[in-house]
Scaffold this motif. Structure first.
Motif: not given
Length: 259
Positions: A95-109
């Motif tokens: 049912a769920l298809i992974l499309l993207s992954t973003v990792t924050a590291s002291n990120s402004t946005t």
């Protein structure tokens, strides 16, 4: 000790005289070898007995088996339709298809932009191990509408807050962003589960539902948000802290299969 006659008859018979004990033995004479003796199991004593080699009848196959003609491709499985031949098919991705992954590291946005399109009617965004600088920063969200992140006063939202001792709710109108987690933790972490509906529609305003928690104070949050700026397609979600940065967190975007 038993002795074996030196005559090998045309019927593959070997005659034993005297007494012998045969246990899983092979009887051989010259190039003739007799194995799997019929009638001899476990340990038996043979006295003036005839050992007969087993006879294997000719194969008689009356049913033909036919498999799928090609080898298929990597990851495919054979599937039966209930009748006829099986065929190679690709298993459903779920049912769920992974499309993207973003990792924050002291990120402004943190921008989630891969991939909102018409492939799916509903998307799910899951964020884990979220921490922000400072103990009073809030996690905010904006939507990318018609190619740009909307910073105008177009966001309407309702948020419910609960912990072990109290509950409350808040309604925001004509805001420039949506408060997802107020007072997000700086050390213990928070999590987020968000649903985005019909992002590619050009006839519907964009609506988002979310649930979130933070371990500090054991708070739970539920809310919805609507962008009243128009019905243009949504192509991105931006998260940012009301002050300082998003220190850590992993953001995963999934498409929900339409069928």
């Amino acid at each position: 000790m038993a002795t074996l006659s030196s005559i090998i008859t045309p019927t593959n018979l070997v005659t034993a005289t005297g007494t012998a004990t045969l246990t899983n033995k092979t009887i051989a004479y010259g190039s003739n070898t007799l194995t799997d003796v019929v009638g001899v199991t476990a340990t038996q004593t043979l006295t003036n007995k005839t050992l007969t080699a087993p006879t294997i009848a000719s194969a008689n196959l009356t049913t033909a088996l036919t498999l799928a003609g090609a080898a298929g491709t990597n990851g495919q499985v054979l599937t039966s339709a209930g009748s006829g031949l099986p065929s190679w098919t690709t298993p459903s991705a779920g049912a769920l298809i992974l499309l993207s992954t973003v990792t924050a590291s002291n990120s402004t946005t943190v921008d989630i932009e891969t991939t909102f399109n018409s492939t799916y009617d509903v998307y799910v965004l899951i964020a884990s191990a979220l921490t922000l600088n400072g103990g009073s920063a809030t996690l905010q969200m904006r939507e990318k509408i018609n190619g740009a992140y909307n910073t105008g006063s177009f966001y309407y939202s309702h948020r419910m807050v609960a912990n072990a001792v109290s509950t409350s709710d808040a309604f925001e109108s004509t805001a420039t962003s949506v408060t997802i987690i107020p007072n997000a933790p700086s050390t213990q972490g928070a999590g987020l589960y968000m649903r985005i509906f019909n992002p590619s529609s050009t006839t519907l305003e964009k609506m988002i539902l979310w649930e979130a928690y933070q371990t500090s104070g054991r708070y739970e949050y539920r809310g919805f948000a609507q962008n009243s700026s128009g019905t243009q397609a949504l192509t991105g979600i931006r998260f940012f802290a009301s002050s300082q940065e998003i220190v850590s967190g992993t953001f995963r975007l999934y498409g929900v299969a339409n069928s």
